[in-house]
Write an enzyme that holds these catalytic residues in place. Structure first.
Site, short mmCIF file in Angstrom:
data_model
loop_
_atom_site.label_atom_id
_atom_site.label_comp_id
_atom_site.label_asym_id
_atom_site.label_seq_id
_atom_site.Cartn_x
_atom_site.Cartn_y
_atom_site.Cartn_z
N LYS A 50 4.01 1.50 9.65
CA LYS A 50 4.50 2.61 9.07
C LYS A 50 3.26 3.55 10.27
O LYS A 50 4.11 4.94 9.73
CB LYS A 50 4.00 2.24 7.72
CG LYS A 50 4.54 1.78 6.55
CD LYS A 50 3.93 1.35 5.31
CE LYS A 50 2.78 0.18 5.14
NZ LYS A 50 2.97 0.08 4.18
N GLU A 100 0.82 -0.86 0.05
CA GLU A 100 -0.39 -0.15 -0.04
C GLU A 100 0.86 1.13 0.30
O GLU A 100 1.69 1.00 0.94
CB GLU A 100 -1.30 0.00 1.09
CG GLU A 100 -1.98 0.98 1.27
CD GLU A 100 -3.03 1.30 2.33
OE1 GLU A 100 -2.79 0.44 2.71
OE2 GLU A 100 -3.80 2.33 2.51
N ARG A 128 5.77 -13.09 9.85
CA ARG A 128 6.77 -11.71 9.33
C ARG A 128 7.75 -11.21 9.82
O ARG A 128 7.83 -12.25 10.96
CB ARG A 128 5.29 -10.73 10.07
CG ARG A 128 4.67 -10.15 9.27
CD ARG A 128 3.95 -8.83 11.29
NE ARG A 128 4.35 -6.94 10.30
CZ ARG A 128 3.23 -6.58 9.48
NH1 ARG A 128 2.61 -7.59 8.70
NH2 ARG A 128 3.81 -5.69 9.24
P1 ATP Z 1 1.96 -2.04 8.09
O1 ATP Z 1 0.51 -2.66 8.61
O2 ATP Z 1 2.65 -1.43 8.68
O3 ATP Z 1 0.96 -0.78 7.52
P2 ATP Z 1 1.69 -3.70 5.35
O4 ATP Z 1 1.65 -5.01 6.14
O5 ATP Z 1 -0.46 -3.15 5.37
O6 ATP Z 1 2.10 -2.86 7.24
P3 ATP Z 1 1.56 -3.78 3.62
O7 ATP Z 1 2.68 -2.37 2.22
O8 ATP Z 1 -0.29 -4.07 3.50
O9 ATP Z 1 1.74 -2.74 4.24
O10 ATP Z 1 2.56 -4.80 2.90
C1 ATP Z 1 2.59 -4.94 1.31
C2 ATP Z 1 3.21 -6.70 1.98
O11 ATP Z 1 4.67 -6.67 2.22
C3 ATP Z 1 2.42 -7.53 2.26
O12 ATP Z 1 2.23 -8.46 1.90
C4 ATP Z 1 3.07 -7.70 3.79
O13 ATP Z 1 2.44 -8.80 3.99
C5 ATP Z 1 4.46 -7.61 3.15
N1 ATP Z 1 5.15 -7.47 4.91
C6 ATP Z 1 4.67 -6.04 5.51
N2 ATP Z 1 4.70 -6.11 7.01
C7 ATP Z 1 6.02 -7.02 6.63
C8 ATP Z 1 7.06 -7.36 7.49
N3 ATP Z 1 7.49 -7.05 8.94
N4 ATP Z 1 7.60 -8.98 7.15
C9 ATP Z 1 7.04 -9.74 6.05
N5 ATP Z 1 6.24 -8.99 4.82
C10 ATP Z 1 5.81 -7.88 5.84
MG MG Z 2 -1.52 -2.94 4.28
#
Ligand code: ATP
Ligand code: MG
Length: 556
Positions: free
Chosen positions: A273, A36, A263
């Site tokens: 984020k 995102e 994760r």
């Molecule tokens: P936040 O919750 O901080 O906004 P997010 O998981 O929503 O982070 P996205 O931009 O939706 O962030 O993530 C894109 C991809 O990266 C998703 O497939 C997510 O599963 C993966 N991802 C995000 N954070 C991690 C992490 N800490 N370890 C492994 N994969 C991750």
């Molecule tokens: Mg997300």
């Protein structure tokens, strides 16, 4: 394929190999990385990137970059651009770039179809009321009073949700599934909500009703032909709903399948984020690329390399159990990567003058030194050497205990690295008792590389000739938080910030560094790895500490 065969496969590679062997999905392998665009990528994303792009690469598939841009209130093109830059820097290439927002018309049409099928309705209750009716995992929820609205009314209201006449929060479109389902996600999940307060970074104000993640994500995968939709474990509970939505619309046997891995969490940092944005907005850090941030751009500025990050991800692997990874493992990877790459240079953080009393006045010699003893190909350079040099203050002690093997008046012989053996004869102090100059004599027969250099001494110290050094600003970065898992803290995370996460000093470094470019790596002998910062200007060199030579925290 060959490289995979040598190592044991992770569980997702096993699934992919099996699917390909069985000829599933017409032998296609297609993944996507779906960020995102509401922040910069962090090291956790790197783990997902290495999986999504890496597995496609290894098995001859394709990985697309898809921006999951369904919530305009937090998204921005700044993030879209940085995400692309960071993925490329990590060393990966996407097949295509897609945007979930490109599917808004199709998603809308499918939602209309679902309403017509009697499987979706407009709910006019507030978010709080809806939440209250959700029930708990062990008690069924309560059906909304709007649940059985006539189709025509639903269609008319859904259209209105997108015209701007309905305020944010006044109504939502919900799928009509099962308010008693043991899976909470099936209790009439929200499919669309209204956002009018922020224009979308791509579609502007064209849309007022925006699809929710669970609905949009699976459909986007389906539209694109994704075969393996890989994400993190928190989506396990969403998977049945992911499948349900796709089953409502799929007009062929093809189905994208979702798989989940653990994760990445790293000690002494936060990776949400929302929290990172807060640190940036409050000025706790200097920006998303502050070298203390776990962002890809922060790590890059700190001096991390794509190779080190990929090596780290490779070491931690992929499992189905969430956990916490010690940041020292990441530090290990960068040390290993920089060891053969970074030139070894002298740097003095607290220099004092040393005069070699028996060295000829006005004479200059050039001492040959290896650029990198761990990498012969790095070659050698010449360091000027003369009567007046600088050494690190800590390498001298006036009244030293017996086990101090460096310089002390009347003490043992000490080697100046790549130069001569010297012996301390005394020192001079200012009116405060602070040592200003150390006096030594040298043995001209002990020059490095000659027969006389073989004489054993207990210690070797670093030095810089007074004409062979320049000043540089060094930024000594450390962990941002004092505790291993700041995210687990209930209180205000500001309480946990490490006040000593940045110390700025002026150091003397070898002239060899003059003209070094942002991103160049060096090892300061006995100190650590440093990288030239982008804030450097002509005549003002700034270096960031990437990592100390040894793990200083292990001792504490
Ligand atoms: P936040 O919750 O901080 O906004 P997010 O998981 O929503 O982070 P996205 O931009 O939706 O962030 O993530 C894109 C991809 O990266 C998703 O497939 C997510 O599963 C993966 N991802 C995000 N954070 C991690 C992490 N800490 N370890 C492994 N994969 C991750
Ligand atoms: Mg997300």
């Amino acid at each position: 394929m060959e490289e995979v065969a040598k190592k044991s496969l992770n569980f997702i590679e096993e699934i992919v190999e099996k699917d390909l062997k069985e000829g599933k999905n017409d032998n296609r392998l297609q993944t996507r990385f779906p960020p995102e665009p509401n922040g910069y990528l962090h090291i956790g994303h790197a783990k997902a990137i290495c999986m999504d792009f890496g597995i496609a690469q290894r098995y001859g598939g394709i990985c697309n970059l898809r921006f999951d841009d369904t919530n305009p209130s937090k998204e921005d093109v700044e993030y879209v651009d940085s995400i692309q830059e960071d993925i490329k820097w990590l060393g990966f290439e996407w097949g295509n770039i897609y945007y979930a927002s490109d599917y808004f018309p199709q998603l809308w049409d499918l939602a209309v179809q679902l309403i017509k099928d009697g499987k979706a309705y407009i709910d006019e209750q507030s978010a709080e009321e809806i939440a209250k009716q959700k029930g708990t995992p062990t008690t069924p929820g309560t059906e909304s009073p709007y649940r059985n609205r006539p189709v025509e009314e639903n269609l008319a209201l859904f259209a209105k949700m997108n015209t701007g006449e309905i305020p944010e929060g006044a109504m939502v479109l919900r799928a009509k599934i099962d308010m008693a389902s043991p899976n909470m996600h099936f209790r009439d999940p929200i499919m669309y909500r209204i956002i009018t307060s922020h224009p979308h970074h791509r579609t502007g104000t064209q849309w007022k009703a925006y699809p929710m993640y669970d609905y949009a994500h699976g459909q986007s995968d389906y539209f694109e032909g994704v075969t393996h939709s890989i994400c993190t474990l928190e989506f396990v509970v969403h998977r049945p709903l992911y499948d349900w939505f796709i089953d409502q619309f799929a007009d062929s046997d093809y189905r994208p399948r979702q798989y989940e891995f653990n994760r990445l969490n790293i000690t002494y940092t936060v990776m949400s984020k929302r929290k990172m944005l807060q640190l940036v907005q409050e000025g706790v850090v200097a920006g998303w690329d502050d070298p203390r941030m776990p962002t890809i751009c922060g790590l890059r500025r700190r001096g991390y390399t794509p190779e080190a990050i990929r090596d780290f991800i490779d070491r931690i692997g992929y499992t189905k159990v969430d956990g916490m990874i010690d940041v020292s493992l990441l530090e290990h990877s960068i040390r290993e990567d920089l060891k053969p790459k970074a030139h070894r240079v002298s740097a003095l953080f607290d220099p004092i003058k040393l005069v070699i009393t028996n060295y000829p006045e006005g004479q200059k010699e050039y001492m040959t030194t290896d650029n990198n003893p761990d990498n012969e190909a790095a070659g050698t350079r010449e360091m000027p050497f003369g009567k007046e040099i600088f050494i690190e203050r800590g390498d001298f002690m006036e009244d030293a205990p017996k086990d101090f093997f460096r310089l002390t008046p009347g003490g043992r012989e000490v080697r100046l690295k790549s130069a001569y053996i010297i012996q301390c004869t005394g020192c001079e102090k200012d009116e405060n008792g602070q040592v200003t100059t150390v006096y030594c004599t040298y043995d001209p027969d002990t020059k490095s590389g000659t027969e006389g250099s073989k004489r054993k001494v207990k210690s070797t110290i670093n030095w810089l000739d007074k004409d062979g050094c320049i000043e540089a600003e060094v930024r000594l970065y450390d962990r941002l938080f004092k505790v291993e898992d700041p995210a687990a803290y209930d209180g205000d995370f500001h309480d946990l910030l490490n006040e000593d996460s940045l110390e700025i000093k002026t150091a003397l470094v070898e002239k060899h560094l003059e003209g070094a470019q942002a991103g160049d790596h060096f090892q300061f002998l006995k100190i650590g790895y440093f990288t030239v910062d982008k804030d450097s200007q002509d005549g003002k060199l700034i270096l960031n500490r990437t990592v100390s030579l040894k793990d200083n925290w292990a001792k504490k």
